[in-house]
Design a protein around this motif. Structure first.
Motif, PDB file in Angstrom:
ATOM      1  N   THR A   4      91.126 224.642  38.465  1.00 52.25           N
ATOM      2  CA  THR A   4      89.924 224.497  39.301  1.00 52.25           C
ATOM      3  C   THR A   4      90.003 225.367  40.552  1.00 52.25           C
ATOM      4  OG1 THR A   4      90.092 222.196  38.685  1.00 52.25           O
ATOM      5  CG2 THR A   4      88.362 222.748  40.206  1.00 52.25           C
ATOM      6  N   LEU A  54      91.897 224.360  43.146  1.00 49.53           N
ATOM      7  CA  LEU A  54      92.214 223.481  44.279  1.00 49.53           C
ATOM      8  C   LEU A  54      93.663 223.682  44.730  1.00 49.53           C
ATOM      9  CD1 LEU A  54      90.524 220.176  43.048  1.00 49.53           C
ATOM     10  CD2 LEU A  54      89.727 221.682  44.863  1.00 49.53           C
ATOM     11  N   ASN A 111      87.167 227.867  41.175  1.00 53.64           N
ATOM     12  CA  ASN A 111      86.706 228.335  39.880  1.00 53.64           C
ATOM     13  C   ASN A 111      85.247 227.926  39.683  1.00 53.64           C
ATOM     14  OD1 ASN A 111      86.278 228.873  37.217  1.00 53.64           O
ATOM     15  ND2 ASN A 111      88.184 227.947  36.494  1.00 53.64           N
ATOM     16  N   ASP A 112      84.347 228.903  39.595  1.00 54.03           N
ATOM     17  CA  ASP A 112      82.931 228.537  39.450  1.00 54.03           C
ATOM     18  C   ASP A 112      82.504 228.436  37.991  1.00 54.03           C
ATOM     19  OD1 ASP A 112      83.070 231.181  38.902  1.00 54.03           O
ATOM     20  OD2 ASP A 112      81.780 231.850  40.555  1.00 54.03           O
ATOM     21  N   SER A 152      84.132 226.245  35.935  1.00 54.18           N
ATOM     22  CA  SER A 152      84.688 225.006  35.384  1.00 54.18           C
ATOM     23  C   SER A 152      83.935 223.771  35.858  1.00 54.18           C
ATOM     24  CB  SER A 152      86.157 224.880  35.777  1.00 54.18           C
ATOM     25  OG  SER A 152      86.277 224.706  37.163  1.00 54.18           O
ATOM     26  N   TYR A 207      84.712 219.523  36.083  1.00 51.75           N
ATOM     27  CA  TYR A 207      85.904 218.677  36.119  1.00 51.75           C
ATOM     28  C   TYR A 207      85.473 217.216  36.017  1.00 51.75           C
ATOM     29  CZ  TYR A 207      90.705 217.660  37.817  1.00 51.75           C
ATOM     30  OH  TYR A 207      91.997 217.265  37.947  1.00 51.75           O
TER      31      TYR A 207
END
Lengths: 257, 263
Positions: free
Chosen positions: B55, B57, B76-77, B79, B81
């Motif tokens: 992601t 993070l 990450n654009d 994905s 979650y």
């Protein structure tokens, strides 16, 4: 008979018997009407008041002061609570000052406000605001801080902007806290208005009571207190409505009393 | 590698550290486009850490993370979650929760609702549009959360033990819904779980991680079971049982190790 009906019945019975004892005590000469005027006298006094235009002006003035200090106090307190709730650094800096201000017995600010703002509306609203503000502030602050971290993480993962987080997560979360304190806040707003009126004014329910007290008219003081109680109960009902409206999403409590 | 299709997710020698603590030592994970990969491992082996890395993070201390061939910088654009725990907003109805991401994108509430309704139907919750989360069961809330993630049409879906809190029957229902949705519209999917049954039932490939700390990949087993799969009948087939034995021979030892480390 359903439980609710029984409860109301017993409550009414208690009030009626108390009034009966009081009334008959005064009539029999056992209670001094100078200190404890009979209920019938109080009813008569309130009835007398209600037929005069001045009384309604007083109610209107107190109501206006209450609403203004309530709205302003909630607005300022909520804004402050959100700001500090989202800024741990600022919160740490400001905390001792807030505690200090909150420790001041607010009623004592009344005379200062009268000196600053005069005998009119402003000094009453100012006192009410200082009372309401802290309740709203502490609750909003708590609400913002105690947002469920999973809910927050989920919203962030859905790419919520700062503004979206505030609008869709922080504010609704804080709203439940603010609402649960609304009743206290309304009480505070009324107290601020009435006490300030009592300390010095030319209109309002507090002024009415102060006048009665000035001539040692116990009936007037008692009648004023009764009118004020009714006033608060009515406002409370309005708050109750608002709360039910705004918290439809909350699960019903397990035990309805 | 030239001539090969681009990988959706490519972790190469990724190391994740928290201060002095090495959570993941060296992780290699390749997920192809439209591939369903399940990651299994003992508790505390850093499975969620991997998703957080994909992601964006978490930044790896060493190694490379690429998404569709490009090194990952920032968040990450591509994905979506889905978290293990409950993340729905309790003050919004099911449809407003599903449409939440769209509202965050700047769409109007009306628009978001119009798009959310068919998604609720897809997860079998037609008629529940106006319910609040507390009026839904645990499984229904999971379905709302699933729709909430998938409505954003992420090219990579990340799921972190999404069904672990559900009872067996509800979980099986969730598996069926998830597989139907994935079958209809294939995306890359990384599914974290500690339940080997679940991993084999759902995935194209099962990746086994070693016990933490400093965990790494110890197995990568392709699941050859044909699709579409029948969730309820699958687990008694010989092929399934054989795969289970094969993967458990890798996973079981790691689970023992993690117990030993805790004990």
């Amino acid at each position: 008979m359903p439980r609710r009906g029984k409860v109301v019945l017993v409550q009414v019975a208690i009030v009626l018997s108390l009034l009966l004892v009081w009334e008959s005590g005064v009539r029999a000469g056992l209670i001094d009407p100078f200190f404890f005027p009979a209920p019938s006298t109080l009813v008569a006094r309130i009835g007398e008041w209600m037929s005069t235009a001045d009384f309604w002006t007083d109610v209107g003035v107190t109501l206006l002061e209450t609403i203004l200090s309530f709205v302003a106090g909630i607005a300022i307190g909520t804004t402050l609570g959100i700001w500090l709730g989202l800024n741990p650094f600022a919160a740490e800096v400001v905390q001792p000052f807030i505690k200090m201000f909150n420790a001041i017995p607010r009623i004592l600010l009344g005379p200062i406000f009268v000196i600053w703002f005069g005998l009119g509306l402003t000094s009453k609203v100012a006192l009410g605001v200082t009372l309401v503000l802290f309740v709203a502030f502490f609750n909003t602050f708590q609400g913002v801080r105690e947002v469920n971290p999973v809910v927050l993480a989920n919203a962030r993962l859905l790419r919520a902007s700062k503004w979206s987080l505030l609008r869709h997560v922080y504010l609704p979360s804080a709203t439940t806290w603010i609402l649960s304190s609304l009743r206290v806040s309304v009480g505070m707003a009324v107290m601020g208005a009435v006490v300030a009126e009592y300390l010095g004014s030319s209109a309002g329910l507090g002024h009415l009571i102060a006048q009665a007290e000035g001539v040692l008219d116990a009936a007037g003081v008692f009648a004023g207190i009764i009118v004020l109680s009714a006033f608060v109960v009515a406002l409370d009902a309005v708050v109750d409505r608002a709360e039910k409206r705004l918290l439809v999403w909350r699960p019903a409590p397990a035990h309805e009393v | 590698m030239e001539g090969q299709p681009t990988l959706a997710v490519d972790l190469r020698d990724v190391m994740i550290r928290f201060g002095d603590f090495t959570a993941v030592k060296s992780m290699n994970l390749q997920v192809g486009e439209a591939e369903f990969v399940a990651v299994v491992g003992p508790t505390g082996c850093g499975k969620s850490t991997i998703l957080n890395t994909v992601t964006g993070l978490l930044k790896p201390a060493a190694g490379e993370v690429s998404v569709f061939g490009k090194p990952l910088t920032g968040l990450n654009d591509q994905s979506g979650y889905m978290l293990q725990q409950e993340g729905l907003l309790p003050w919004k109805t099911a449809q407003d929760n599903v449409g939440l991401g769209l509202v965050f994108q700047g769409k109007s509430v009306e628009e978001a609702r119009a798009q959310a309704r068919p998604w609720l139907a897809k997860v079998g919750l037609k008629g529940f549009e106006e319910r609040y989360p507390h009026q839904l069961s645990g499984g229904q809330r999971k379905r709302v959360a699933m729709a909430q993630t998938l409505i954003m049409e992420p090219r990579i879906v990340l799921m972190d033990e999404p069904f672990s809190a559900l009872d067996v029957h509800t979980r099986r229902l969730m598996h069926r819904i998830l597989l139907d949705l994935w079958q209809a519209e294939r995306r890359s999917l990384i599914f974290i779980t500690h339940d080997l049954d679940e991993a084999i039932t759902l995935a194209d490939r099962v990746v086994v991680m070693s016990a933490g700390p400093g965990s790494r990949m110890v197995g990568d087993v392709p699941i050859t079971l044909p699709r579409p799969r029948d969730v309820s009948a699958l687990q008694t087939t010989d092929e399934f049982v054989a795969l289970y034995r094969q993967i458990w021979s890798l996973l079981g030892a790691e689970v023992e190790k993690s117990y030993a480390a805790q004990g």
